[in-house]
Design a protein around this motif. Structure first.
Motif, PDB file in Angstrom:
ATOM      1  N   VAL A  20       0.629  -4.293 -13.673  1.00 42.20           N
ATOM      2  CA  VAL A  20       0.350  -4.439 -12.245  1.00 42.20           C
ATOM      3  C   VAL A  20      -0.172  -5.859 -12.031  1.00 42.20           C
ATOM      4  O   VAL A  20      -1.263  -6.200 -12.486  1.00 42.20           O
ATOM      5  N   THR A  21       0.628  -6.678 -11.378  1.00 42.49           N
ATOM      6  CA  THR A  21       0.241  -8.047 -11.077  1.00 42.49           C
ATOM      7  C   THR A  21      -0.318  -8.081  -9.665  1.00 42.49           C
ATOM      8  O   THR A  21       0.326  -7.591  -8.735  1.00 42.49           O
ATOM      9  N   SER A  22      -1.514  -8.637  -9.520  1.00 47.31           N
ATOM     10  CA  SER A  22      -2.176  -8.707  -8.221  1.00 47.31           C
ATOM     11  C   SER A  22      -2.551 -10.148  -7.916  1.00 47.31           C
ATOM     12  O   SER A  22      -3.071 -10.860  -8.774  1.00 47.31           O
ATOM     13  N   ILE A  23      -2.276 -10.536  -6.681  1.00 46.94           N
ATOM     14  CA  ILE A  23      -2.658 -11.860  -6.189  1.00 46.94           C
ATOM     15  C   ILE A  23      -3.728 -11.639  -5.137  1.00 46.94           C
ATOM     16  O   ILE A  23      -3.493 -10.947  -4.146  1.00 46.94           O
ATOM     17  N   ILE A  24      -4.917 -12.203  -5.374  1.00 41.70           N
ATOM     18  CA  ILE A  24      -6.079 -11.947  -4.531  1.00 41.70           C
ATOM     19  C   ILE A  24      -6.523 -13.251  -3.876  1.00 41.70           C
ATOM     20  O   ILE A  24      -6.563 -14.311  -4.522  1.00 41.70           O
ATOM     21  N   VAL A  49      -5.992 -16.072  -6.612  1.00 45.14           N
ATOM     22  CA  VAL A  49      -6.175 -15.802  -8.033  1.00 45.14           C
ATOM     23  C   VAL A  49      -5.229 -14.669  -8.417  1.00 45.14           C
ATOM     24  O   VAL A  49      -5.123 -13.674  -7.703  1.00 45.14           O
ATOM     25  N   THR A  50      -4.546 -14.824  -9.541  1.00 50.07           N
ATOM     26  CA  THR A  50      -3.594 -13.815  -9.993  1.00 50.07           C
ATOM     27  C   THR A  50      -4.085 -13.178 -11.287  1.00 50.07           C
ATOM     28  O   THR A  50      -4.478 -13.868 -12.226  1.00 50.07           O
ATOM     29  N   TYR A  51      -4.054 -11.836 -11.310  1.00 49.51           N
ATOM     30  CA  TYR A  51      -4.419 -11.056 -12.490  1.00 49.51           C
ATOM     31  C   TYR A  51      -3.291 -10.090 -12.822  1.00 49.51           C
ATOM     32  O   TYR A  51      -2.542  -9.669 -11.930  1.00 49.51           O
ATOM     33  N   GLN A  62      -3.775   3.796  -5.631  1.00 50.43           N
ATOM     34  CA  GLN A  62      -3.220   2.645  -4.930  1.00 50.43           C
ATOM     35  C   GLN A  62      -3.699   2.604  -3.482  1.00 50.43           C
ATOM     36  O   GLN A  62      -3.943   1.524  -2.933  1.00 50.43           O
ATOM     37  N   ALA A  63      -3.859   3.768  -2.869  1.00 49.08           N
ATOM     38  CA  ALA A  63      -4.358   3.817  -1.492  1.00 49.08           C
ATOM     39  C   ALA A  63      -5.781   3.296  -1.407  1.00 49.08           C
ATOM     40  O   ALA A  63      -6.140   2.590  -0.453  1.00 49.08           O
ATOM     41  N   GLU A  64      -6.600   3.635  -2.394  1.00 48.60           N
ATOM     42  CA  GLU A  64      -7.975   3.136  -2.406  1.00 48.60           C
ATOM     43  C   GLU A  64      -7.993   1.614  -2.492  1.00 48.60           C
ATOM     44  O   GLU A  64      -8.731   0.942  -1.761  1.00 48.60           O
ATOM     45  N   ALA A  65      -7.174   1.053  -3.370  1.00 46.85           N
ATOM     46  CA  ALA A  65      -7.104  -0.405  -3.505  1.00 46.85           C
ATOM     47  C   ALA A  65      -6.633  -1.049  -2.213  1.00 46.85           C
ATOM     48  O   ALA A  65      -7.186  -2.062  -1.769  1.00 46.85           O
ATOM     49  N   ALA A  66      -5.628  -0.453  -1.594  1.00 46.16           N
ATOM     50  CA  ALA A  66      -5.098  -0.998  -0.347  1.00 46.16           C
ATOM     51  C   ALA A  66      -6.140  -0.968   0.763  1.00 46.16           C
ATOM     52  O   ALA A  66      -6.218  -1.893   1.580  1.00 46.16           O
ATOM     53  N   SER A  90      -0.010  -6.583  -4.586  1.00 55.10           N
ATOM     54  CA  SER A  90       0.303  -6.227  -5.970  1.00 55.10           C
ATOM     55  C   SER A  90       1.765  -5.840  -6.101  1.00 55.10           C
ATOM     56  O   SER A  90       2.374  -5.325  -5.162  1.00 55.10           O
ATOM     57  N   PHE A  91       2.309  -6.096  -7.280  1.00 58.50           N
ATOM     58  CA  PHE A  91       3.632  -5.576  -7.612  1.00 58.50           C
ATOM     59  C   PHE A  91       3.592  -5.043  -9.032  1.00 58.50           C
ATOM     60  O   PHE A  91       2.800  -5.493  -9.859  1.00 58.50           O
TER      61      PHE A  91
END
Length: 100
Positions: free
Chosen positions: A6-10, A52-54, A78-82, A91-92
């Motif tokens: 799971v790649t996330s850009i924050i 920042v990407t993780y 995923q809903a909680e994160a959103a 995220s993708f």
């Protein structure tokens, strides 16, 4: 074995809060499902994106474990994160198979 990535850009302003939440809440919740045998969290150093990407990576023993996770657990997590990071992170997800 499979690797669920799971790649996330924050956004910069939310990155510290997101990282703390991942370490203290989200990753423990994902691992508590019992569908993954290990995990790791990596920071991308040469990302072309702003912010920042993780990459959060989870290892599953079988496609059945991964599919069970996707059907029974992923929607709520995923809903909680959103909700917590609306308009602050994107995220993708990628599923990969170990070949060597």
């Amino acid at each position: 074995m499979l690797l669920y990535n799971v790649t996330s850009i924050i956004e910069d302003a939310s990155a510290d809060r997101w990282l703390q939440w991942m370490q203290d809440v989200h990753i423990p919740q994902v691992m508590a499902t019992g569908m993954f045998v290990s995990h790791r969290l990596l920071k991308v150093l040469d990302s072309p994106n702003e912010g920042v990407t993780y990459c959060a990576q989870y290892v599953a023993d079988s496609i059945e474990d991964y599919e069970t996770y996707q059907q029974q657990f992923a929607p709520a997590l995923q809903a909680e994160a959103a909700e917590l990071f609306a308009n602050q992170a994107v995220s993708f997800r990628t599923l990969m198979e170990y070949v060597a």
